[in-house]
Write a protein that holds these residues in place. Sequence first.
Motif, short mmCIF file in Angstrom:
data_model
loop_
_atom_site.label_atom_id
_atom_site.label_comp_id
_atom_site.label_asym_id
_atom_site.label_seq_id
_atom_site.Cartn_x
_atom_site.Cartn_y
_atom_site.Cartn_z
N THR A 195 -25.15 -39.47 19.70
CA THR A 195 -24.20 -38.78 20.58
C THR A 195 -22.90 -38.46 19.86
N LEU A 196 -22.43 -39.38 19.02
CA LEU A 196 -21.18 -39.13 18.30
C LEU A 196 -21.30 -37.92 17.39
N TRP A 197 -22.37 -37.88 16.58
CA TRP A 197 -22.49 -36.81 15.60
C TRP A 197 -22.98 -35.51 16.20
N LEU A 198 -23.71 -35.58 17.31
CA LEU A 198 -24.03 -34.34 18.03
C LEU A 198 -22.76 -33.72 18.58
N GLY A 199 -21.94 -34.52 19.25
CA GLY A 199 -20.69 -34.01 19.80
C GLY A 199 -19.73 -33.52 18.73
N ALA A 200 -19.71 -34.21 17.58
CA ALA A 200 -18.79 -33.82 16.50
C ALA A 200 -19.19 -32.51 15.84
N ASN A 201 -20.45 -32.11 15.97
CA ASN A 201 -20.93 -30.89 15.31
C ASN A 201 -21.06 -29.69 16.24
N LEU A 202 -21.06 -29.91 17.54
CA LEU A 202 -21.11 -28.79 18.49
C LEU A 202 -19.70 -28.28 18.71
N GLN A 203 -19.18 -27.54 17.75
CA GLN A 203 -17.79 -27.13 17.80
C GLN A 203 -17.55 -25.87 16.98
N SER A 224 -9.14 -54.72 25.05
CA SER A 224 -10.50 -54.40 24.66
C SER A 224 -10.66 -52.96 24.23
N LEU A 225 -9.78 -52.08 24.69
CA LEU A 225 -9.90 -50.66 24.36
C LEU A 225 -9.23 -50.33 23.03
N VAL A 226 -8.04 -50.87 22.80
CA VAL A 226 -7.30 -50.56 21.58
C VAL A 226 -7.86 -51.39 20.43
N GLU A 227 -8.24 -50.75 19.37
CA GLU A 227 -8.90 -51.42 18.24
C GLU A 227 -7.93 -52.28 17.44
N TYR A 256 -11.88 -47.09 17.74
CA TYR A 256 -13.34 -46.99 17.69
C TYR A 256 -13.98 -46.74 19.05
N ARG A 257 -13.64 -47.53 20.06
CA ARG A 257 -14.31 -47.40 21.36
C ARG A 257 -14.06 -46.05 21.99
N VAL A 258 -12.83 -45.59 21.97
CA VAL A 258 -12.53 -44.31 22.60
C VAL A 258 -13.13 -43.16 21.80
N ILE A 259 -13.26 -43.34 20.48
CA ILE A 259 -13.89 -42.31 19.64
C ILE A 259 -15.36 -42.12 20.06
N HIS A 260 -16.08 -43.22 20.24
CA HIS A 260 -17.48 -43.11 20.66
C HIS A 260 -17.60 -42.60 22.09
N ALA A 261 -16.67 -42.99 22.96
CA ALA A 261 -16.69 -42.47 24.33
C ALA A 261 -16.45 -40.96 24.33
N LEU A 262 -15.52 -40.52 23.49
CA LEU A 262 -15.26 -39.10 23.36
C LEU A 262 -16.49 -38.36 22.85
N GLY A 263 -17.22 -38.97 21.91
CA GLY A 263 -18.43 -38.35 21.39
C GLY A 263 -19.50 -38.20 22.46
N ARG A 264 -19.64 -39.21 23.32
CA ARG A 264 -20.63 -39.12 24.40
C ARG A 264 -20.29 -38.00 25.37
N VAL A 265 -19.03 -37.89 25.74
CA VAL A 265 -18.59 -36.84 26.66
C VAL A 265 -18.77 -35.46 26.02
N ALA A 266 -18.32 -35.34 24.78
CA ALA A 266 -18.39 -34.04 24.08
C ALA A 266 -19.83 -33.61 23.87
N SER A 267 -20.73 -34.55 23.59
CA SER A 267 -22.12 -34.17 23.33
C SER A 267 -22.75 -33.52 24.56
N VAL A 268 -22.39 -33.97 25.75
CA VAL A 268 -22.94 -33.39 26.98
C VAL A 268 -22.25 -32.08 27.34
N ILE A 269 -20.92 -32.11 27.39
CA ILE A 269 -20.18 -30.91 27.81
C ILE A 269 -20.37 -29.77 26.83
N CYS A 270 -20.27 -30.05 25.54
CA CYS A 270 -20.40 -29.00 24.53
C CYS A 270 -21.83 -28.46 24.47
#
Length: 478
Positions: free
Chosen positions: A28-36, A4-7, A151-165
């Motif tokens: 969340t994806l695009w917020l995290g992708a731009n806070l860098q 389910s995780l690997v696309e 795909y799934r891990v990319i969106h999970a990464l975006g959610r984490v990055a949006s908060v931490i960043c």
Amino acid sequence: MAESLVERRSIDVVPDAERHGTAFSQFTLWLGANLQITAVVTGALAVVFGGDVVWSIVGLVLGNVLGGAVMALHSAQGPKLGLPQMIHSRAQFGVRGAVVPLLLVILMYVGFFASGSVLAGQATAELTHTDDTTGIVLFAAVTAVTAAVGYRVIHALGRVASVICALAFIYLGVRLLDRVDLSSLLSDAHFDLPMFLLAVSLSASWQLAFGPYVADYSRYLPRTTSGRATFWWTLSGSALGAQWSMTFGVLVAASAGGAFMSNQVEYVVGLGGTGLIASFLYFVIALGKLTINVLNTYGGFMSMVTSVSGFRGQKTLSPRGRAAYIALIMIAGTTVALLGKDSFLTSFKDFLLFLLTFFTPWSAINLVDYYLISKERYDIPALSDPHGRYGAWRWDALTVYGIGLLAQLPFLVTHFYTGPLVDSLGGADISWIVGLAVPALLYWGVARRNTAHIPEQTLYGVEEPGSEPVQEPVSGRP
């Protein structure tokens, strides 16, 4: 769990049974992708090349909103079609003709991968106590593995990055305001049209460059997802994240000058503190860059597969093939990063503006076709058939694309080329405005004369066990 995780999907349409998520995931994806850090550097360039604080910030806001709106219109195509962005370009340019903008898109991915790896490599080197070269290579390897999962891990990464960043940028903003005389920086406002338009172009190019892959990350949303919701969540996340980072970059560049230019990563981390705080900030920089570099790698492999499959008739991709394409993007991007890491600032500014020249005509053609000519109606199986309704090469769109490129050259300003009409505009670069307007009008005029290839409703051709191919009428637009 691994299944389910690997696309599994690549360039093929996503069936309804595999659709998931909500439009908020785009925020969340695009917020995290731009806070860098690279967005910080982009904002700083507006000041480094001569702009003042106030009008640089205003220009960056305008560019982020305008460019972000165009980018978000592409994002709204994802739930409707369930396809990667550049596969959809075959409807405008032909199944094989789409390779023309695709080759430039692949160059973009490699360039962004490289530029991101330069800054992330510095942070990774500090975290691992190695040199910059080793840091760049390590960062590239982590990026490739993450992109391969998909795909799934990319969106999970975006959610984490949006908060931490976001938390890190709030902290850094407070630290910066403690150091600078904000009233003094804001009082020195002097409007200069070329510098203002440079700021607009920097942020607009930043947003428009996401256009060729933004629908890759909305295509798994359920087909019933509102186009308006997808548009607004994408725009708000990307514009807010980019403007936040770029405003920070403007203030840092205006207050730090040479200290920031000599080592962007080291200065930003030093602003935050030492010891554990410094280590955390190095991690934040690497995390922010990982988020966006994974998007570049994932989009790059999609574009390479799209290019090759147009000639081979390939509709799916094996896990081994997926890994091979991702490895090619990683190797090419890492090589460019290692070769260009010593002249980063000037090269990156020229790279951004030069990219804009090639992607604005593509964006204009794609959006006019989707919203005004085809009105969201496509034959998706025919996108893989060079003998089908879209043909192998659509010379009308390719000609308009070429005219759109040439129309920009008189107005283009880069380190290695300046157009002949730039001086009469006071040195201002308006090439991206011409690159949107001219091909949009030309393509609308040409394409509406021949609409015989447009189906009465979208044909998906997705077969579920025991069901007929899906056909669905047009839905609402954002």
